[in-house]
Enzyme design. Structure first.
Site, PDB file in Angstrom:
ATOM      1  N   LYS A 281       0.844  -1.197   0.000  1.00 42.01           N
ATOM      2  CA  LYS A 281       0.000   0.000   0.000  1.00 42.01           C
ATOM      3  C   LYS A 281       0.881   1.249   0.000  1.00 42.01           C
ATOM      4  CE  LYS A 281      -4.510  -0.942   2.042  1.00 42.01           C
ATOM      5  NZ  LYS A 281      -5.417  -0.581   3.147  1.00 42.01           N
ATOM      6  N   GLU A 366     -19.446  -8.921   8.212  1.00 49.68           N
ATOM      7  CA  GLU A 366     -20.547  -8.308   8.945  1.00 49.68           C
ATOM      8  C   GLU A 366     -21.496  -9.339   9.547  1.00 49.68           C
ATOM      9  OE1 GLU A 366     -19.121  -5.450   5.781  1.00 49.68           O
ATOM     10  OE2 GLU A 366     -19.726  -7.563   5.812  1.00 49.68           O
ATOM     11  N   ARG A 394     -25.751  -5.907   5.135  1.00 43.27           N
ATOM     12  CA  ARG A 394     -25.189  -7.191   4.732  1.00 43.27           C
ATOM     13  C   ARG A 394     -25.418  -8.271   5.781  1.00 43.27           C
ATOM     14  NH1 ARG A 394     -19.401  -6.779   2.285  1.00 43.27           N
ATOM     15  NH2 ARG A 394     -20.335  -7.800   0.502  1.00 43.27           N
TER      16      ARG A 394
END
Length: 628
Positions: A281, A366, A394
């Site tokens: 990243k 989730e 979700r």
């Protein structure tokens, strides 16, 4: 902007494929510099996109896009992909109203084959595409590029479990940008990946299976020996091959030569293929490499000096929640905090540091987050789930079946309720009042300011059943936050302005605009506070003493708070006219939050205009009414 002579020649992938391979490293450097300078002007996701530049180049160089389908997951790592597919000019209006989306969007480009602003969906979608290609006897390829934590989502594993049974030629590329499951990448790993993805190796492998097939015990021994050797060199290989994938990697995701050679080999293979690519990243921009979290989602900044600390302003609702969580944890050791991979976004950094033994980041999972919380509640603990409204959707079945049905005391701190600005429709919390208030046992609260948010969180924590406190992104009106915590009377609203003829019933942060509208029209204004249980006594009182009721909410009007008021009036056989204001029956796109609210008629001017229009309609129907 810095000069980009190579990038200037590339508008579409077929022009990229016309370049010599030796030019691609220079192209990647130009693309990286362009993204840094562009995102510094507009804001957006930076560190994750700097990590996928070489991968995007290699994918479009090897595959015949858009005929071959690239499915990105998560969607915020696709800026290089967008620039290489005809949208470089659009980067100047990234995430702005009527501008380029920050995520893949099918309506934006034929190269965006699947909308993926959430996560863990790419393998399922790409598998569906690959299965369709197999049915049509097409040589098209479907490639899922999954990363930035998306592989922690259970849906990804459900798709992998199904892949082998379809017989489709699916390619999964894992963009492992956290080094979470991989060993260090080096020359040996890259070399082995090229060999393992090559036709010679795979032809010999299949030929060996045929030869040894006449002696099943020897074939089984050979397979186990191969798995054992792969497992010794690289443990993840065993996991993914158990799902029926041919595992290749890990390889250096910034080594274009290795990427292109390996992808070229993988493209020719049959059956499910899994390529493990390790990236960094923030690659190529030192500040983002040093702090990829800080540079994950950025507002405009000077790329020469990097992001600088800002002077403290009004606290955001997220900060209010984070402070309350720590204060409440100090008072009650039963409090446990859970988040599905949103520690920073949901304001849990301080809690994770001060109470590490009571903090659980479950990853992008989730469904698991809610049922895990239910299990904690079963054993007498008091879980608080910090979750965005759009991500709570979700886990709706878990909310119904595992929490609400069992009436378990789980607190849902529902962040990003309502419109969210630049992230657009995929991240907007447009539906939570609707899908929460229909559930038995649920208590649903909507604070109108910072202090009310703190007190509602405390109120929710005291309850013996499930409760949700939904609050918007950003800061509130600037109300001072009391350190003391006092439980509010459940299901009781409050009058904030006494007027005549018109009564505005405000739910949540829209109270400020409602009060402004009330001042202009001499209307009564109520801060309803609770969506469920609704203060039906206050609704009845206002309905019998006013000529028009107006409900205002930053939620879809279908089934929302206004619908709750309508149902209450119907039960009492009260015929007072009702005007329901809220989000329209469409997905509201990205843009400046204030402008979006105005467009939806949820600022003071919009509320006044809607009321005046309804008064005119009532006057025409009934020949007049009491003057406002």
């Amino acid at each position: 902007m810095s000069p980009t002579p190579l990038l200037d020649k590339i508008q579409w992938p077929h022009e990229l494929r016309a370049l010599e391979r030796r030019d691609l490293v220079s192209l990647a450097a130009e693309l990286r510099q362009f993204i840094v300078e562009s995102v510094a002007r507009t804001g957006g996701h930076l560190s994750s996109n700097l990590g996928t530049i070489e991968l995007a180049i290699a994918l479009h160089y090897v595959f015949d896009t858009p005929r071959d389908r690239l499915v990105w997951d998560v969607g915020h790592q696709t800026y290089a992909h967008k620039i290489l597919t005809g949208r470089r000019a659009g980067m100047s209006r990234l995430r702005m109203k009527d501008g380029l989306s920050g995520f893949p969007r099918r309506s934006e480009s034929e190269y965006d084959t699947f909308g993926t602003a959430h996560s863990s969906t790419s393998i399922s979608a790409a598998l569906g595409m690959a299965t369709a290609f197999k049915r049509a006897n097409s040589e098209q390829r479907a490639i899922a590029i999954i990363g930035d934590g998306a592989l922690t989502g259970g849906m990804a594993f459900e798709a992998m479990n199904n892949a082998r049974h379809t017989g489709a030629d699916l390619i999964v590329v894992l963009n492992d940008n956290e080094m979470s499951i991989s060993h260090p990448v080096g020359a040996l790993s890259n070399h082995l990946a090229r060999i393992m993805s090559g036709r010679v190796y795979n032809t010999v492998r299949r030929g060996g299976e045929k030869v040894l097939g006449v002696a099943p015990s020897i074939l089984e021994f050979a397979k186990r020996w191969e798995e054992h050797m792969k497992g010794m060199v690289n443990p993840p290989a065993t996991l993914f091959e158990e799902f029926g994938f041919n595992y290749i990697g890990p390889i250096d995701g910034h080594d274009l030569d290795t990427l292109i050679s390996t992808l070229g080999n993988v493209r020719k293979l049959e059956g499910p293929q899994f390529l493990h690519v390790v990236t960094r990243k923030g690659k190529g921009y030192a500040p983002a490499e040093a702090d990829p979290i800080l540079y994950h989602g950025v507002t405009p900044f000077d790329p020469v000096v990097g992001i600088q600390p800002k002077a403290p302003g009004k606290p955001t609702y997220t900060q209010i929640f984070g402070d309350w969580l720590c204060d409440m944890a100090a008072r009650d050791p039963r409090l446990y905090a859970i988040t599905p991979a949103m520690c920073e976004g949901s304001g849990l950094v301080r809690f994770s540091r001060d109470y590490p033994e009571r903090y659980f980041d479950v990853g992008i999972a989730e469904q698991h987050a809610l049922t895990f919380a239910a299990g904690l509640a079963c054993e007498g603990l008091k879980p608080v789930v910090a979750i965005y409204s759009t991500f709570l959707q979700r886990a709706y079945d878990q909310l119904i079946h595992d929490i609400a049905l069992q009436n378990l005391p789980v607190v849902l701190a529902v962040d990003r309720a309502g419109l969210v600005g630049a992230d657009g429709a995929t991240h907007a919390g447009s539906f939570d009042l609707t899908y929460l208030r229909c559930l038995p046992n649920m208590t649903v609260m909507a604070p109108s300011d910072e202090n009310e948010c703190r007190q509602m969180l405390f109120t929710a924590f005291q309850l013996d059943g499930p409760a949700a406190v939904r609050y918007p992104r950003g800061s509130g009106p600037g109300v001072a936050v009391a350190h003391d915590m006092t439980a509010l009377p459940v299901g009781v609203g409050e009058m904030r302005r006494q007027g005549r003829a018109i009564a505005i019933l405000a739910f949540g942060a829209v109270l400020s605009a409602s009060l402004e509208a009330g001042d202009q029209m001499n209307a009564s204004v109520a801060n309803m506070r609770f969506v469920k249980p609704l203060d039906e006594a206050l609704v009845t009182k206002l309905a019998l003493s006013h000529d028009l009721l107006v409900t205002v909410e930053e939620n879809t009007t279908q089934g929302g708070a206004g619908s709750a008021v309508s149902e209450a009036l119907a039960r009492e056989n009260i015929a007072t006219p009702l005007l329901q204001l809220g989000l329209p029956d469409r997905f509201v796109d990205q843009g400046d939050p204030a402008l979006l609210l105005a467009e939806c008629g949820l600022n003071a001017q919009g509320i006044v205009a809607a009321i005046e229009q309804r008064l005119q309609e009532m006057k025409s129907l009934h020949g007049g009414m009491a003057s406002a």
